[in-house]
Structures are given as structure tokens and as C-alpha cells.
Design an enzyme around this catalytic site. Structure first.
Site, PDB file in Angstrom:
ATOM      1  N   MET A   1       0.839  -1.179   0.000  1.00  0.00           N
ATOM      2  CA  MET A   1       0.000   0.000   0.000  1.00  0.00           C
ATOM      3  C   MET A   1       0.886   1.245   0.000  1.00  0.00           C
ATOM      4  O   MET A   1       2.013   1.203   0.488  1.00  0.00           O
ATOM      5  CB  MET A   1      -0.897   0.005   1.231  1.00  0.00           C
ATOM      6  CG  MET A   1      -1.735  -1.282   1.406  1.00  0.00           C
ATOM      7  SD  MET A   1      -2.861  -1.644   0.050  1.00  0.00           S
ATOM      8  CE  MET A   1      -2.004  -3.047  -0.700  1.00  0.00           C
ATOM      9  N   CYS A   2       0.409   2.341  -0.534  1.00  0.00           N
ATOM     10  CA  CYS A   2       1.232   3.551  -0.671  1.00  0.00           C
ATOM     11  C   CYS A   2       0.378   4.803  -0.512  1.00  0.00           C
ATOM     12  O   CYS A   2      -0.855   4.737  -0.507  1.00  0.00           O
ATOM     13  CB  CYS A   2       1.898   3.597  -2.054  1.00  0.00           C
ATOM     14  SG  CYS A   2       2.902   2.153  -2.481  1.00  0.00           S
ATOM     15  N   ASP A   3       1.056   5.949  -0.430  1.00  0.00           N
ATOM     16  CA  ASP A   3       0.398   7.252  -0.402  1.00  0.00           C
ATOM     17  C   ASP A   3       1.250   8.246  -1.160  1.00  0.00           C
ATOM     18  O   ASP A   3       2.469   8.313  -0.958  1.00  0.00           O
ATOM     19  CB  ASP A   3       0.201   7.721   1.041  1.00  0.00           C
ATOM     20  CG  ASP A   3      -0.759   6.825   1.813  1.00  0.00           C
ATOM     21  OD1 ASP A   3      -1.966   7.012   1.677  1.00  0.00           O
ATOM     22  OD2 ASP A   3      -0.275   5.920   2.521  1.00  0.00           O
TER      23      ASP A   3
ATOM     24  N   GLU B   1       0.322   4.275  -7.404  1.00  0.00           N
ATOM     25  CA  GLU B   1      -0.460   3.627  -6.350  1.00  0.00           C
ATOM     26  C   GLU B   1      -1.110   2.360  -6.893  1.00  0.00           C
ATOM     27  O   GLU B   1      -1.549   2.326  -8.052  1.00  0.00           O
ATOM     28  CB  GLU B   1      -1.577   4.557  -5.859  1.00  0.00           C
ATOM     29  CG  GLU B   1      -1.096   5.853  -5.260  1.00  0.00           C
ATOM     30  CD  GLU B   1      -0.501   5.665  -3.885  1.00  0.00           C
ATOM     31  OE1 GLU B   1      -0.991   4.799  -3.136  1.00  0.00           O
ATOM     32  OE2 GLU B   1       0.454   6.390  -3.560  1.00  0.00           O
TER      33      GLU B   1
ATOM     34  N   SER C   1      -4.254   7.404  -2.807  1.00  0.00           N
ATOM     35  CA  SER C   1      -3.833   6.236  -2.053  1.00  0.00           C
ATOM     36  C   SER C   1      -4.340   5.002  -2.799  1.00  0.00           C
ATOM     37  O   SER C   1      -4.426   5.026  -4.027  1.00  0.00           O
ATOM     38  CB  SER C   1      -4.350   6.308  -0.612  1.00  0.00           C
ATOM     39  OG  SER C   1      -3.752   5.306   0.179  1.00  0.00           O
TER      40      SER C   1
END
Length: 460
Positions: free
Chosen positions: A1-3, A88, A181
Site C-alpha cells: 500500500m502507498c500514499d 499507487e 492512495s
């Protein structure tokens, strides 16, 4: 997961464009800071990407990327022309292509950096790659994660968001602030969509009778998107940006990437997927394995801060000036002349190697996680003062319009901060050996990290 988040010229102090990203991947999936020099290629050349080879362009541009060690593609990066991109994982109703016969989102990101002088050119490059080669294949080290991709793309003049669902896409231009996100974010307000997009959505029954297309609503896989908790993190990053809108700085971006969005002392095992600075623990074992803040201004070489380590809350951001040669980067290496890329802080893999910066960072991170209340104050004290002074000095010199010697100046800062990381790792190891154990840490959390460490041959 990323932002990933951006602040454009009308929202940042000094008219800068700031793009920042945390890359969240498997705990042992080391991420290297890699300099890729531009090259001229013979006609008919091919480039080997993560899973497939595709035709190479005649001219590529230099880029600084943060790259999971095993793949061609990059999680984030900036090129010599000031194009910055972060991607993302997004979860959609379109089928996933699981065979390793396509480009990954990270491949498209790196290729766009190597082939583009402006953000809109990078946007169009990604869409062209998507159309001609498709996205798919394993996106993770263990080979069990598959997803579609969204992209935040910026240059000194502005930013775009591109979101995809299989071969379908939409994009919009960004003004002010924006964050993405692990979920689609563009609704009805897109500037352009793939030809036939609305007709396809109606044919598939995604759009209710009498309703117009809303890409996020109509194409999202709501179950996976919910459990990824991306909407929670996106709200946190957007709110923190909104509080500083009109005066957003490099330090603000770093502060957002480091946030746990809860009162300290932070308990890493609690609701881990809702933290922008993500630590492995619980059912979903991913964590922030690299972090970047790109500072873009017209007429200046792009300034890029990379941690080169996981856990930005425990890391020091190191400065880099992206240029078209090793000499311009201020790297303490001879120009190789053959177009080879260079891992600036050693080539880390999924096996412990204390000579690399990434694993030195893990010597801090993994000990602090199991004794956060006792050890984290030491980390904060060590890093905050040196980093604040470094940012002020570097950005003053960078904006002065006197680039002479700036690459060497940055190299010295980066090396000094790298050495500070190594010293801190040794100090934390000593403190860990003698401090009292945190009895609040659940046994299952300690056991989970014991298994992660054993897999990488890392010893506490």
C-alpha cells in the site's frame, strides 16, 4: 500500500511544486536509490522490463528512482527535466492479468521518467504504454499481488492524476493540493477518459439508469478498496495538506509522510493499515520501505530527498540534485560511460547486508519497533535537528541561482547524513541490548517479526 501527495505552485511556499510519496511493500523487500543515466540507443533496440521486453526509444533521460531491488520499474522518481512521478495500487472491477506478459505499473513509471520532458508528456507516455502493452503480472516479490495502477505526475508547472482500471483510464489536471492512495479518486470531474469508457461502463452494468459516469464509484472493487484502507489514509494526508494550503513546505511533506495519525507513543501493531508511515504487523504485512519528497522549480535542477531506508518516522531524508551525468549528481564515483545504472547506497536485497544503507536503516527500525517507547525519543533527537538545518541550508543555496558546486555540496550532505544513520544504528543496537523490554508489545507481534527477521537472516 502507498500514499502520494502533491502541492502545486499556488499552494506551496515560494511557488514550488512538491510531490511526495511513501512506498509500502513487503518488509524484506529492500528498495534501492538508483541513478539511471540517459543514453542514446541504436534503432531497433529493446529494453528489458520486469516481465517483458519492449522497443526502446532512441533517447532516454537521466533519472533518480527508488526501486524494489528485484524489478526494473520504480515506485517513485524524478528525472533531469523535473518530471516527478509516484504510483499507487488500485483495486477495480476489471479483470486482473496475472500472467507475466505485461508491464507493471512501476515499469510504466520508470519508462515515463526516462522518456519525458514534461508532466503531460509523461502522462501520455503512460497511456500509450498501457494501450500497446497492457498492465499486469506479479507486482510483488512473493509473486502473489496483482493490481491496477494510478499515477501522480508533476513538473515545475503543475500536476496530473492518471487512474486506470485494466485498459480503461481517466486523467485530470491538479491545482492546489491533492493526494491519492489505494483506491480510485477521480469521479465525474475528469478532464479526459478513454474512448468509449462511458459506453463500456453502461454495457457492463456499472452505471445505474439515468446516471452519468463516475469513474471511482463505477469501477472500484469496493471490498478490496475497503480493506486496503486507502480512503482513510487519503483523508489524513489531504487534511494535513489543507491545514497548510498556501504555505506548504518541504518539511510539511516530510511530516505528513512520517505521521502515524495517532497520539504518541505510537503502538505499531494497532490498526497498522491506517497509518501513512506504515509498519508491518497484523494480517497484512506491508510497510513503508522507501520515501521521497521532490522539490520542483522553473529554471532549477530538481531537488530530491530520499530516505534510502524504510520507516520515514525513523529515517533522515538525504538530498540529491538530479542532473544528466554522475558528475552533475555529485556522486563520488567516476562516470562509467557505458550507461550503467548505479545504486547510490549499495545494492540491498531481501537478505541482510549491513554494508548497505537500507539494511542499516533496518537495524534501527526493527529494534525500535519492539521497544518504541524507550528508543524512539533517541531517534527523534538524533535526526530532527540535523535534518532541519540541512533543508534550510540546501534550499537557500538551491534557490540562490548559483548552481556552481551544488552537486558536490549535496553529495557531502548526503554522505554525512548516511554516516549519521550508521552511527545511530550502532547506538540503537547498544541501547536495545541493555534497555528494559516493552511488556506492552504483544507476543504475536514479536513472533511475527521474529519470522520476518529469520527469513532475511537478520538478527536482533
Amino acid at each position: 500500500m502507498c500514499d502520494t501527495l502533491v502541492s502545486t505552485t499556488d499552494s506551496s511556499r515560494g511557488g514550488l511544486v512538491l510531490l511526495a510519496k511513501n512506498s509500502d511493500r513487503e518488509p524484506n523487500e529492500a528498495q534501492n536509490v538508483t541513478y539511471v543515466p540517459g543514453r542514446t540507443y541504436p534503432a531497433g533496440s529493446e529494453v528489458r522490463c520486469t516481465h517483458i521486453s519492449i522497443p526502446q526509444v532512441r533517447q532516454t533521460y537521466s533519472a533518480l528512482i527508488s526501486r524494489p531491488y528485484w524489478m526494473f520499474g520504480a515506485e517513485m522518481g524524478v528525472n533531469e527535466h523535473g518530471v516527478a512521478i509516484g504510483n499507487e495500487a488500485v483495486f477495480t472491477r476489471e479483470p486482473l492479468r496475472k500472467k507475466n506478459e505485461y508491464l507493471t505499473g512501476m515499469d510504466m513509471l520508470r519508462l515515463a521518467l526516462e522518456r519525458s520532458k514534461r508532466a503531460m508528456e509523461a502522462r501520455d507516455t503512460i497511456l500509450e504504454l498501457l494501450m500497446h502493452h497492457g498492465q499486469g503480472g506479479a507486482h510483488a516479490l512473493e509473486g502473489t499481488k496483482y493490481y491496477h495502477n494510478s499515477f501522480m505526475i508533476a513538473d515545475p508547472e503543475g500536476a496530473f492524476v492518471v487512474e486506470t482500471a485494466g485498459s480503461w483510464w481517466v486523467w485530470k489536471k491538479i491545482t492546489g493540493i491533492y493526494s491519492i492512495s489505494n483506491g480510485l479518486s477521480i469521479g465525474e470531474d475528469y478532464d479526459e477518459g478513454a474512448p468509449g469508457l462511458a459506453e463500456y461502463a453502461r454495457k457492463k452494468g456499472f452505471i445505474g439508469k439515468g446516471m452519468s459516469l463516475n469513474f471511482a464509484r463505477d469501477f472500484s472493487d469496493k471490498l478490496y478498496t475497503h480493506f486496503a484502507r486507502g480512503q482513510v489514509r487519503r483523508c489524513i494526508s489531504h487534511d494535513m495538506l489543507f491545514q497548510k494550503m498556501g504555505d506548504v513546505t518541504t518539511g510539511d511533506m516530510m511530516r505528513i509522510l512520517r505521521t502515524h495519525a495517532m497520539q504518541e507513543p505510537f503502538r505499531p501493531w494497532k490498526r497498522s493499515m491506517e497509518r501513512i508511515c506504515l509498519h508491518a504487523g497484523g494480517l497484512i504485512s506491508t510497510q513503508t520501505t522507501g520515501s521521497m519528497v521532490a522539490v520542483l522549480a522553473k529554471g532549477s535542477s530538481p531537488l530530491v530527498y530520499m530516505t534510502g531506508t524504510s520507516a520515514p518516522c525513523m529515517s533522515i531524508y538525504k538530498p540529491h540534485l538530479v542532473a544528466g551525468s554522475y558528475a552533475g549528481m555529485g556522486i563520488d564515483k567516476p562516470h562509467l560511460g557505458d550507461g550503467r545504472e548505479l545504486d547510490l547506497y549499495g545494492t540491498a536485497t531481501d537478505r541482510y547486508d549491513g554494508t548497505t544503507l537500507w539494511w542499516k536503516g533496518e537495524e534501527i527500525h526493527r529494534r525500535v519497533l519492539l521497544n518504541y517507547g524507550s528508543l524512539m525519543p533517541r531517534v527523534i533527537k538524533e535526526k530532527e535537528s540535523v535534518e532541519k538545518i540541512m533543508i534550510e541550508e540546501i534550499e537557500k543555496k538551491w534557490r540562490s541561482g548559483k548552481p556552481s558546486g551544488l552537486g558536490e555540496y549535496m553529495r557531502k550532505h548526503a554522505l554525512s547524513l548516511t554516516e549519521r544513520t550508521r552511527e545511530l544504528a550502532e547506538n540503537i543496537q547498544s541501547d536495545y541490548e541493555f534497555c528494559d523490554r516493552d511488556d506492552a508489545v504483544p507476543c504475536w507481534f514479536r513472533l511475527q517479526w521474529h519470522r520476518i527477521n529469520r527469513k532475511s537472516a537478520f538478527q536482533l
